[in-house]
Design an enzyme around this catalytic site. Sequence first.
Site, short mmCIF file in Angstrom:
data_model
loop_
_atom_site.label_atom_id
_atom_site.label_comp_id
_atom_site.label_asym_id
_atom_site.label_seq_id
_atom_site.Cartn_x
_atom_site.Cartn_y
_atom_site.Cartn_z
N HIS A 1 36.57 35.53 12.06
CA HIS A 1 37.46 34.97 11.04
C HIS A 1 38.74 35.81 10.95
CE1 HIS A 1 38.30 33.16 6.97
NE2 HIS A 1 38.91 34.33 6.82
N GLU A 2 38.59 37.12 10.82
CA GLU A 2 39.77 37.98 10.66
C GLU A 2 40.63 37.97 11.93
OE1 GLU A 2 40.46 38.61 7.83
OE2 GLU A 2 38.53 38.55 6.80
N HIS B 1 42.78 34.96 12.10
CA HIS B 1 43.96 34.99 11.22
C HIS B 1 45.21 35.44 11.98
CE1 HIS B 1 42.72 33.63 7.39
NE2 HIS B 1 41.86 34.61 7.13
N GLU C 1 42.85 29.69 6.12
CA GLU C 1 41.46 30.14 6.01
C GLU C 1 40.53 29.20 6.77
OE1 GLU C 1 40.60 32.92 4.88
OE2 GLU C 1 42.55 33.48 4.03
N ASP D 1 37.97 30.06 9.65
CA ASP D 1 36.53 29.79 9.57
C ASP D 1 36.04 29.07 10.84
OD1 ASP D 1 35.99 30.99 7.16
OD2 ASP D 1 36.18 29.17 5.96
ZN ZN Z 1 40.51 34.77 5.63
#
Ligand code: ZN
Length: 754
Positions: A588-589, A592, A649, A653
Site C-alpha cells: 500500500h505505502e 502511494h 488510497e 489498496d
Molecule cells: Zn494510504
Amino acid sequence: MPQPNAAGCGLAVPFSHPYFMIKNIAITVVGLLCAATLRGQSEPSHSPVGSSLPPTIHKPEQAPSQQSPPPVAPASTASAPATGQPKVEKNPPPLDPRNMDTSVKPGDDFYGYANGTWLKNNPIPPEYSRWGSFNELIEKNNDSLHEIAEQAANLSNKEAGKPKIEKAADADLQKVGDFYASGMNEQAIDQAGGEPLQKELQHIDALKDKAGLTDEIAHLHSLGIQALFGFTSGQDDKNSTMVIAQALQGGLGLPDRDYYVKEDDASKKIRDGYVAHVTKMFTLLGDSPEAAAARAKAVMSVETSLAKGSRTRVELRDPQKNYNKMSQADLQKLTPDFNWDSYFKQLELTNPGAINIGQPDFFKAVETSYQNVSLDDWKSYLRWHLVHNAAPTLSKDFVDENFAFFAKTLTGAQQLKPRWKRVVETIDGEIGEALGKLYVADHFPPEAKKRALEMVNNLKDALTDRIRNNDWMDEATKQAALKKLAAFTVKIGYPDKWRDYSLLTIDRGPYASNVFRSETFEVAREMRKVGKPVDRSEWGMTPPTVNAYYNPNMNEIVFPAGILQPPFYNPTADDAVNYGGMGAVIGHEMTHGFDDQGRQYDEVGNLRDWWTAASAQAYAKRTKAIVAQYSACEPLPGLHINGELTLGENIADIGGLKIAYAAFKKAQAKHPETADQKIDGFTPDQRFFLAYAQIWRANQRDELTKLRLATDPHSPGRFRTIVPISNMPEFQKAFNLPDNSPMVRPASERANIW
Ligand SMILES: [Zn+2]
C-alpha cells in the site's frame, strides 16, 4: 496522514492538514479529540510492571508507588475484560477460524465470511466509535505506554526522597514521568478550572486594534493554536532539498469546510449543535448565557466566511494547485490589511524567504474577514480557539463538554476514555519521541526490523516486475518509474536520530502549561527549519504508532515499530498470513509513490512531471474505473463513498494487495514444500486473502461513518477488503468461485494499474 505533531489537542500542525501529502494506511478521526492517533501494541508476552524495565529506566532501591501523585494503577488489569472496557485477547492464533462466519459464502460477502463471528462478538466499547484490528493493537500498546509512564512518574518523583534520575540520558524519562504526573493530577486540574487560560484570555480582551490582532494571532500560532489560518514549515515541493514556510487554509472548528456550507438537515443540525457547544464553552469561561450566545454566533459567522473561501478536500488533492510560492512582498499584496512583517517577527522568523501559499483564494477570504469583522467579534473567535484547543487539559466541565460535542455528537462515542489513556495519548502527541524511545527499548526486538526489511525488499522486487511487464506504460516512463522505485528510502521501527527535547521544560505544575510549552517548542522547531536544507532523518510518526506512511517529498516509506506486530506481522505465522497482512501494508505505502498524486513527484521528491503524455493518459483512464467502482459503494443508506476523495488510497489498496500477492508467490517459491500445505483446512492462497480481510475488520458507529465519509481519504474497512479482492482473479481461483459471484468482477471491468 500521520498526526504526531498534531496530536496534542487537535492542533492542526504540519501533517494533519489535508494539504500535506504524507500517505498513511489508516487514520482516526481528524485531530478532533486531542490525540486520536492510531497507536501500537505491546508484545503479547509483555511482562508486568517492575519485572522488565526498559534499559533506560533505573529501578529505584525502594518502590515509591505509595507516594502522592501519580496514582499507580495495578498493571495486571491492563487487558482484563472488565465490564464495559475494551477486551483484547492475548496471544491469539495468527489467523483464527473462530472469527469467521462460514454460514456466509465467500463469494457472496467475503468480509462477512472472514470476519462475521468476530464482528458479532466484538461490539464497540462505550469509549470508542470504532472497534477493529487497529484499535485492538492500540489498546494493547496503550497498556505498555501506561506502564512506561507510571514507572517514569515514580522514578522522576522528587517528593519520593532521593533523586531517582541519575544520568543526563534520563532527561526523557523525567519529561515523560512529570508530564504523566501532571496529567494524572485530577484534583489540581479540577480545582484550577479555566485558570490556566486566564493570562491568555486577558491578553485577548486587552486587544485595542487590528495591529494588536495580528500579533495575537501570531502569538496563538506560537502556542500551536492555528487560528484564522495554518502556518508551518515544509519541504519546497519543487526543490525538495530545502524547507520553506507554508501558509495554508484553516481556522475552522468543525472538521471540514463542507459542514458550514451544506444545506441538508443533518449538516444544519450539526451546525446548531456546534453553536450550542461554543456557547456552553463560553459560559464555562464565565460569560453570561446571553453574551456567550452572541459570541458563539460571531464565531460561526467568521468561520463560515473562512469555510466559503476554503477548497474542498477533493480540490486539495491537486499538488500543483497547492503550490504558489511567493515573496513576502507579494503575500503582503494578497492580504494588504494583515501585517506579515509583524507576524513573522512575533514568530521569530527573521528571514522567512519565499513562502508557499497553499490556497491563495483562501487568503483573499482572510483579507475580507480581516477588513469586515469587528474587533469584538475577533476577540470572540480567538477566545473560542484558545479554549477549544486547551479543553482536554482543563477541568472536568471543559473536558465533558468537549467530549459531548466532538466525540459523542460527531463520532457516536458514549463514554470518555479513562484519564490515564487520554494523558498517555497526549504525551505521545506532544513528546512522542521521548516516550517512543522508552517504548522501543523494551518492545521492538531487532529481529523484527530485519524481517520487515526482508519483506520490503521482496515487495520491491514484485513491484519492479509489475512496472516492467505492464502493457500500458511506454518504455521511457517505465524507466523513470523504476528509477523512482529504486530510490525509495525505507525507515523501519524508530528514528536513527532521536529528537532533542533538552530545550523543553516539563514539570509537575499545571498539565495545560506542559501542553502549551510542548506546542511552543514544536512550533519553534518548525520555524527554525525555514530556509534550511531538509533533515532526511526525521520521522512523521512516533514509534508506537499503529500506522505507516509514504512521504512523496522524501520518496520514503516508513513503518513504525507499533505496526510491525500481530495481526499485521507475526513471527510465528506462515508467509500467507504475513504477506496478506504486513505485505499488503508495505505494498500500500509503495503504491502511494505511484498513485494519482504520488506519481506527480520524482525520485528526489520534486513535483515534476516525468510521464510521457501517452502513459499519463493511459493512467488517467485506469483511475476512472477505480473512481467508479468505489463511488458505487454505499456504506450507509443513501451515503456513498466519495470515489474522488478516496482515489489515492483506493489505488494503493488495490495495487498494494496485488504486489503483496506477487511477493507472497516469490516467497513461496523458495519453500516449494509449503505450496499445498493447508492450515485449519485452508490453502495458503485462501489464508493470504483471509489475513487481508482480518486487518480491516471493524465495527463502527454510524456517526463516525458519516464523519469519515466526508473527511477521510480512506474507504471504510469493509470496502477496503471487498473491492480490491474483486479485482483479482487470484481471489476467485483461491476460493473456486463462479463467475457470477457478487465478489467477482468480470475481467472487462477490473481495475488494473499495478
Ligand atoms: Zn494510504
